[in-house]
Design a protein around this motif. Structure first.
Motif, mmCIF file in Angstrom:
data_model
loop_
_atom_site.group_PDB
_atom_site.id
_atom_site.type_symbol
_atom_site.label_atom_id
_atom_site.label_comp_id
_atom_site.label_asym_id
_atom_site.label_seq_id
_atom_site.Cartn_x
_atom_site.Cartn_y
_atom_site.Cartn_z
ATOM 1 N N SER A 1 -7.526 -3.093 -0.145
ATOM 2 C CA SER A 1 -8.473 -2.831 0.947
ATOM 3 C C SER A 1 -9.247 -4.084 1.340
ATOM 4 O O SER A 1 -9.746 -4.193 2.471
ATOM 5 C CB SER A 1 -9.452 -1.724 0.544
ATOM 6 N N ASP B 1 0.854 -1.187 0.000
ATOM 7 C CA ASP B 1 0.000 0.000 0.000
ATOM 8 C C ASP B 1 0.893 1.241 0.000
ATOM 9 O O ASP B 1 1.317 1.721 1.049
ATOM 10 C CB ASP B 1 -0.887 -0.017 1.247
ATOM 11 N N LYS C 1 -6.312 -5.807 3.696
ATOM 12 C CA LYS C 1 -5.605 -5.064 4.739
ATOM 13 C C LYS C 1 -6.532 -4.818 5.927
ATOM 14 O O LYS C 1 -7.705 -4.472 5.754
ATOM 15 C CB LYS C 1 -5.098 -3.721 4.196
#
Length: 493
Positions: free
Chosen positions: A453, A388, A456
């Motif tokens: 997303s 990320d 995570k």
């Protein structure tokens, strides 16, 4: 990195073109490229002459013969009369560089220069630009490359069909992560100004110089067989070819092709490495699109068609690092899911680097990611590495100002590169961190969703708030202070 003084000089040249009547950014770049190339030819000839003087042998493969002396930059730049300078360049120098190699020469340079036009409109502008270019110190190879990149960076608007320039530091990151080898055959099927190919050539020059110049055969392979770029815009093809030449690659295979068209569908299984940032927002008619790509992903969306194209172009074992819009990672259409399933099940998906939306400003604010995969035709995906990216070393607004390099948080790129090369060690790394591995089975269970997303974990920090009674008490104290202040002010009136 070029200095502020050189940037100022380039800005002066750019402004001279605009005030002189050339306002199309690509035309400015093209005309500046011709002049830089003419200057570079003189530099190369000087190197050959110095070598001949040292060895006592004739000049090897001279660019300029005795009859061409007036065509050299070092000679015509000192012409005092702007009208004569204009005549020499327009009527003698420019035709000379167009004819380099002879009429039968099929080099990339010769092919794309056939349609080149010298469009600087008047002697005064040409004399001004020649003076300004001559004042820029370009002895250092890196300075020439940085200068050219800075020029290209001044094209500050998105192009047709969603095309826009990839930042040089993002290109370098992708190349460093792929670590090209001298044996690689490298392709960018949407090459534009050839930024990826230039960066790959610089990587090979830095890390494998002894191998690529080991003998005549190795040198020939590097100059003629290693780099392949496709584009359908003639100006881009000329600028891309010149860009490669200015970076020391003599004859790359920069070809005019519409990569997605049926006309060029015969190109397959040829390349060991693909580096690309293809057009995102375009769409094609089914009639003009290659039928084999339509069989893989039946869609008009160019960002999906290009992913299918990459798989077609790569040979078995070939690798790819490509920029995609975020929609490719989590799109819910049948085509989106089919493409992601192919990457995971039929080939080897190596990694996904999520990038912040400001990376492509001022050209576009779209959120993007970099996909890394290997063509295997037999699966092989085990764990997929995710990162990320929060910062790339520049502000994420339109100004893209360089941030303090001393603060690690301002630039994730060094961390991305280091963790990529040791990604197998991140099996047990916490999902709350910026990088981690996700097993294939979890991606399959998530319907092949590749957005970071999805995997995570967000850590919610406990925040201690004051009690309402304490807040009200503090407000009353502040209110009393305000009233006292107003009373004192009123007495002074």
């Amino acid at each position: 990195m070029i200095t502020g003084a050189i940037k100022t000089q380039v800005d002066q040249i750019w402004n001279a073109f605009w005030s002189g009547g050339i306002s199309n950014p690509m035309e400015v770049i093209e005309q500046m490229t011709y002049l830089l190339f003419i200057k570079r030819l003189d530099e190369l000839q000087t190197v050959k002459e110095k070598k001949a003087a040292r060895t006592g042998k004739p000049v090897e493969n001279p660019i300029f013969y005795a009859t061409h002396s007036t065509l050299r930059w070092s000679v015509f730049k000192d012409l005092g009369d702007p009208a004569e300078l204009y005549r020499v360049i327009a009527e003698e120098v420019f035709p000379f560089i167009k004819s380099l190699g002879g009429e039968k020469d099929d080099s990339t340079y010769a092919v794309h220069m056939k349609d080149a036009r010298f469009t600087i409109p008047n002697p005064a502008l040409l004399a001004r630009v020649v003076d300004l270019l001559d004042a820029i110190p370009m002895e250092d190879r890196d300075t020439k490359g940085d200068l050219y990149e800075y020029m290209l960076g001044k094209i500050a608007s998105a192009g047709k069909n969603g095309q826009f320039r990839t930042p040089r530091h993002i290109i370098k990151l992708m190349v460093d992560m792929m670590a090209p080898k001298p044996s690689d055959t490298i392709c960018d099927p949407a090459c534009g100004t050839a930024g990826f190919l230039v960066a790959a050539s610089e990587y090979l020059n830095t890390h494998h110089r002894d191998e690529i110049y080991a003998d005549k055969q190795s040198t020939k392979r590097f100059n003629q067989e290693t780099f392949h770029g496709f584009d359908f815009d003639n100006t881009m093809l000329r600028v891309g070819s010149m860009n490669m030449l200015l970076h020391g690659v003599e004859n790359p295979a920069i070809e005019k092709r519409d990569s997605l068209s049926e006309e060029h569908s015969g190109v397959e299984n040829q390349f060991s490495l693909i580096l690309a940032n293809p057009p995102f927002s375009g769409s094609l008619d089914n009639e003009s699109c290659a039928k084999d790509l339509q069989q893989i992903v039946k869609t008009k969306k160019t960002e999906l068609l290009f992913q299918a194209l990459f798989l077609r172009l790569l040979k078995a074992g070939g690798r790819a690092a490509v920029v995609v819009p975020d929609g490719v990672l989590f799109g819910t259409s049948k085509v989106h899911k089919t493409l992601r399933r192919m990457l995971v099940e039929d080939h080897k998906l190596d990694g996904v680097v999520s990038m912040p939306s400001g990376v492509f400003r001022p050209y576009a604010g779209v959120s993007t990611a970099i996909l890394f995969f290997t063509k295997t035709n037999s699966g092989g995906t085990d764990n997929v590495w995710f990162y990320d990216m929060k910062a790339d070393g520049y502000s994420l607004d339109d100004k893209r100002t360089p941030l303090d390099a001393g603060k690690h948080v301002s630039n994730n790129l060094p961390d991305i590169l280091a963790r990529w090369h040791q990604r197998d060690l991140e099996v047990d790394r916490a999902r709350t961190l910026q990088s981690f591995l996700v097993p294939k089975c979890e991606i399959v269970d998530s319907d092949y969703d590749l957005s970071i997303s999805r995997y995570k974990k967000i850590v919610h920090e406990d925040v201690q708030y004051e009690s309402p009674k304490k807040i009200f008490a503090d407000l009353r104290v502040l209110e009393a202070e305000i009233i006292r202040g107003m009373d004192e002010l009123e007495k002074l009136i």
